[in-house]
Design a protein around this motif. Structure first.
Motif, PDB file in Angstrom:
ATOM      1  N   TYR A 130      43.493  58.224 108.070  1.00  0.00           N
ATOM      2  CA  TYR A 130      42.461  58.688 106.948  1.00  0.00           C
ATOM      3  C   TYR A 130      42.999  58.142 105.479  1.00  0.00           C
ATOM      4  N   ALA A 131      44.335  58.204 105.473  1.00  0.00           N
ATOM      5  CA  ALA A 131      45.179  57.742 103.982  1.00  0.00           C
ATOM      6  C   ALA A 131      44.767  56.304 103.856  1.00  0.00           C
ATOM      7  N   ASN A 132      44.907  55.511 105.119  1.00  0.00           N
ATOM      8  CA  ASN A 132      44.820  53.974 104.942  1.00  0.00           C
ATOM      9  C   ASN A 132      43.344  53.567 104.693  1.00  0.00           C
ATOM     10  N   ARG A 133      42.478  54.261 105.143  1.00  0.00           N
ATOM     11  CA  ARG A 133      40.969  54.037 104.492  1.00  0.00           C
ATOM     12  C   ARG A 133      40.883  54.437 103.150  1.00  0.00           C
ATOM     13  N   ALA A 134      41.497  55.454 102.593  1.00  0.00           N
ATOM     14  CA  ALA A 134      41.331  55.853 101.098  1.00  0.00           C
ATOM     15  C   ALA A 134      42.246  54.595 100.386  1.00  0.00           C
ATOM     16  N   VAL A 135      43.213  54.179 100.852  1.00  0.00           N
ATOM     17  CA  VAL A 135      43.734  53.317 100.197  1.00  0.00           C
ATOM     18  C   VAL A 135      43.139  52.055  99.819  1.00  0.00           C
ATOM     19  N   LYS A 136      42.357  51.725 101.047  1.00  0.00           N
ATOM     20  CA  LYS A 136      41.577  50.438 101.072  1.00  0.00           C
ATOM     21  C   LYS A 136      40.531  50.517  99.894  1.00  0.00           C
ATOM     22  N   ALA A 137      39.852  51.805  99.929  1.00  0.00           N
ATOM     23  CA  ALA A 137      38.852  51.847  99.297  1.00  0.00           C
ATOM     24  C   ALA A 137      39.021  51.812  97.713  1.00  0.00           C
ATOM     25  N   TYR A 158      48.530  55.950  97.106  1.00  0.00           N
ATOM     26  CA  TYR A 158      49.876  55.621  97.672  1.00  0.00           C
ATOM     27  C   TYR A 158      50.845  56.676  97.523  1.00  0.00           C
ATOM     28  N   TYR A 159      50.762  57.542  96.816  1.00  0.00           N
ATOM     29  CA  TYR A 159      51.495  58.802  97.014  1.00  0.00           C
ATOM     30  C   TYR A 159      51.329  59.494  98.213  1.00  0.00           C
ATOM     31  N   LEU A 160      50.017  59.927  98.373  1.00  0.00           N
ATOM     32  CA  LEU A 160      49.665  60.419  99.370  1.00  0.00           C
ATOM     33  C   LEU A 160      50.394  59.853 100.899  1.00  0.00           C
ATOM     34  N   LYS A 161      50.024  58.352 100.844  1.00  0.00           N
ATOM     35  CA  LYS A 161      50.316  57.807 101.971  1.00  0.00           C
ATOM     36  C   LYS A 161      51.788  57.724 102.186  1.00  0.00           C
ATOM     37  N   ALA A 162      52.652  57.889 101.043  1.00  0.00           N
ATOM     38  CA  ALA A 162      54.025  57.802 101.229  1.00  0.00           C
ATOM     39  C   ALA A 162      54.527  59.173 101.669  1.00  0.00           C
ATOM     40  N   GLN A 163      53.849  60.401 101.299  1.00  0.00           N
ATOM     41  CA  GLN A 163      54.053  61.582 101.838  1.00  0.00           C
ATOM     42  C   GLN A 163      54.040  61.628 103.288  1.00  0.00           C
ATOM     43  N   ALA A 202      57.819  54.472 103.356  1.00  0.00           N
ATOM     44  CA  ALA A 202      57.454  55.684 102.479  1.00  0.00           C
ATOM     45  C   ALA A 202      57.839  55.390 101.211  1.00  0.00           C
ATOM     46  N   ILE A 203      59.130  55.003 100.858  1.00  0.00           N
ATOM     47  CA  ILE A 203      59.742  54.388  99.805  1.00  0.00           C
ATOM     48  C   ILE A 203      58.905  53.515  99.156  1.00  0.00           C
ATOM     49  N   ALA A 204      58.475  52.427  99.796  1.00  0.00           N
ATOM     50  CA  ALA A 204      57.613  51.508  99.303  1.00  0.00           C
ATOM     51  C   ALA A 204      56.339  51.969  98.604  1.00  0.00           C
ATOM     52  N   ASN A 205      55.741  52.984  99.196  1.00  0.00           N
ATOM     53  CA  ASN A 205      54.561  53.388  98.835  1.00  0.00           C
ATOM     54  C   ASN A 205      54.798  54.495  97.613  1.00  0.00           C
ATOM     55  N   PHE A 206      56.020  55.028  97.777  1.00  0.00           N
ATOM     56  CA  PHE A 206      56.319  55.809  96.393  1.00  0.00           C
ATOM     57  C   PHE A 206      56.657  54.836  95.249  1.00  0.00           C
ATOM     58  N   ASP A 207      57.062  53.974  95.461  1.00  0.00           N
ATOM     59  CA  ASP A 207      57.232  52.772  94.168  1.00  0.00           C
ATOM     60  C   ASP A 207      55.915  52.217  93.754  1.00  0.00           C
ATOM     61  N   ILE A 208      55.037  52.036  94.604  1.00  0.00           N
ATOM     62  CA  ILE A 208      53.669  51.547  94.193  1.00  0.00           C
ATOM     63  C   ILE A 208      53.347  52.502  93.252  1.00  0.00           C
ATOM     64  N   ALA A 209      53.232  53.799  93.834  1.00  0.00           N
ATOM     65  CA  ALA A 209      52.766  54.886  92.753  1.00  0.00           C
ATOM     66  C   ALA A 209      53.217  55.070  91.499  1.00  0.00           C
ATOM     67  N   LEU A 210      54.700  54.894  91.445  1.00  0.00           N
ATOM     68  CA  LEU A 210      55.500  55.036  90.191  1.00  0.00           C
ATOM     69  C   LEU A 210      55.394  53.746  89.418  1.00  0.00           C
ATOM     70  N   SER A 211      54.840  52.662  90.024  1.00  0.00           N
ATOM     71  CA  SER A 211      54.768  51.552  89.026  1.00  0.00           C
ATOM     72  C   SER A 211      53.539  51.860  87.998  1.00  0.00           C
ATOM     73  N   LYS A 212      52.833  52.701  88.228  1.00  0.00           N
ATOM     74  CA  LYS A 212      51.601  52.929  87.165  1.00  0.00           C
ATOM     75  C   LYS A 212      51.904  54.477  86.943  1.00  0.00           C
ATOM     76  N   LYS A 213      53.094  54.877  86.500  1.00  0.00           N
ATOM     77  CA  LYS A 213      53.548  56.223  86.186  1.00  0.00           C
ATOM     78  C   LYS A 213      52.810  56.412  84.793  1.00  0.00           C
TER      79      LYS A 213
END
Length: 310
Positions: free
Chosen positions: A235-242, A250-255, A273-284
């Protein structure tokens, strides 16, 4: 009235503070559909409501882009030009809670309640719905200010919330906006109380709520909390796609990936997980400061977990 009101107050008190933020950082964080059929109403293809362009723009800023400063700007405009729309007040209250601004939370909780009560005369469905939202927010104010001392009063507010939701449901049981809010509330309560079953809440979201990517995000959170990480990731992947521009998904997916990686001792999952945390933090710069600190802390823990595997 749902069965969880029979829960001991000690259990309910332990959960209600986190539910206040979880529910109103999510349940009233209404996302716009990717291609809404009617401007101003992201929920309904039939019988749309004139929710307002500035309120709609605030939705889009937060929940498609994950851009809180932009949303704050649109909300200022919405509150000036769309003064009868309770959703704008509810969003403002939710952002205040996220920023730990209790005074502003209290102000806009009351404004949400008043706007909802006023709307009952012309739109009883949404009027009762946002009277419920305003009442819940007032409960969040009580528990934030008084802690354990406000438990009984806050629980009384929670009972009132479901009375108003029941009134709205009697008007239109299949309304997508109603089912989005009530589904989130029921789901968040269900996954936090050991004697409740989240299946009914998940079905409510899947069957009648909208927009779909907020449904997917809510169910991902539920399965994450139930430790069903495979379902949560789907379900997280669906949310990321949309909503690919939103750092919070991305933070949710990383968790989810972090917990799945810990469970399986998988280096690959932890690296993902770390890669997705980094995507989230790229827009901090778009996110509240406390949320950025939380993401950074969880990324550090994921890195420590990865190192522990050797």
């Amino acid at each position: 009235m749902t069965k969880w009101f029979s829960a001991p107050q000690s259990i309910m008190l332990a959960r209600i503070t986190s539910l206040a933020q979880a529910t109103f950082s999510a349940a009233i964080a209404f996302h716009l559909a990717m291609n809404p059929a009617f401007a101003g109403d992201p929920f309904r293809d039939n019988n749309p409501r004139a929710i307002g362009d500035k309120t709609e723009a605030a939705f889009r800023a937060v929940f498609q882009k994950g851009n809180y400063p932009e949303a704050e700007n649109y909300l200022k405009q919405a509150l000036a030009s769309e003064p009868n729309e309770p959703l704008a007040y509810a969003m403002r209250a939710s952002l205040a809670y996220t920023n730990n601004d209790v005074a502003t939370l209290a102000t806009y909780s009351t404004k949400t309640l008043e706007a909802g009560q006023k709307l009952i005369a012309t739109d009883p469905l949404r009027g009762n719905l946002y009277t419920a939202v305003g009442t819940f927010l007032e409960g969040a104010v009580i528990i934030t200010r008084e802690g354990a001392g406000g438990a009984a009063q806050a629980l009384g507010k929670l009972r009132q919330v479901y009375q108003y939701l029941d009134k709205a449901e009697a008007i239109s049981a299949n309304d997508p906006e109603l089912n989005l809010i009530k589904g989130y509330m029921d789901l968040l309560l269900a996954v936090n109380l050991p004697f409740t079953n989240p299946d009914e809440a998940i079905q409510r979201l899947e069957k009648n709520a909208a927009p779909q990517y907020l449904v997917d995000r809510g169910i991902a959170i539920a399965y994450r909390d139930l430790k069903n990480y495979s379902q949560a990731l789907d379900y997280a992947n669906r949310a990321v796609k949309a909503t690919a521009d939103n750092p919070e998904v991305y933070y949710l997916k990383a968790q989810i990936l972090h917990e799945q990686g810990r469970q399986q001792n998988s280096r690959q999952l932890l690296q993902d997980a770390i890669a997705n945390f980094d995507i989230a933090l790229s827009k901090k710069s778009q996110l509240p400061a406390d949320l950025v600190k939380q993401i950074q802390s969880e990324r550090s823990r994921a890195n420590d977990t990865l190192k522990s595997l050797g």
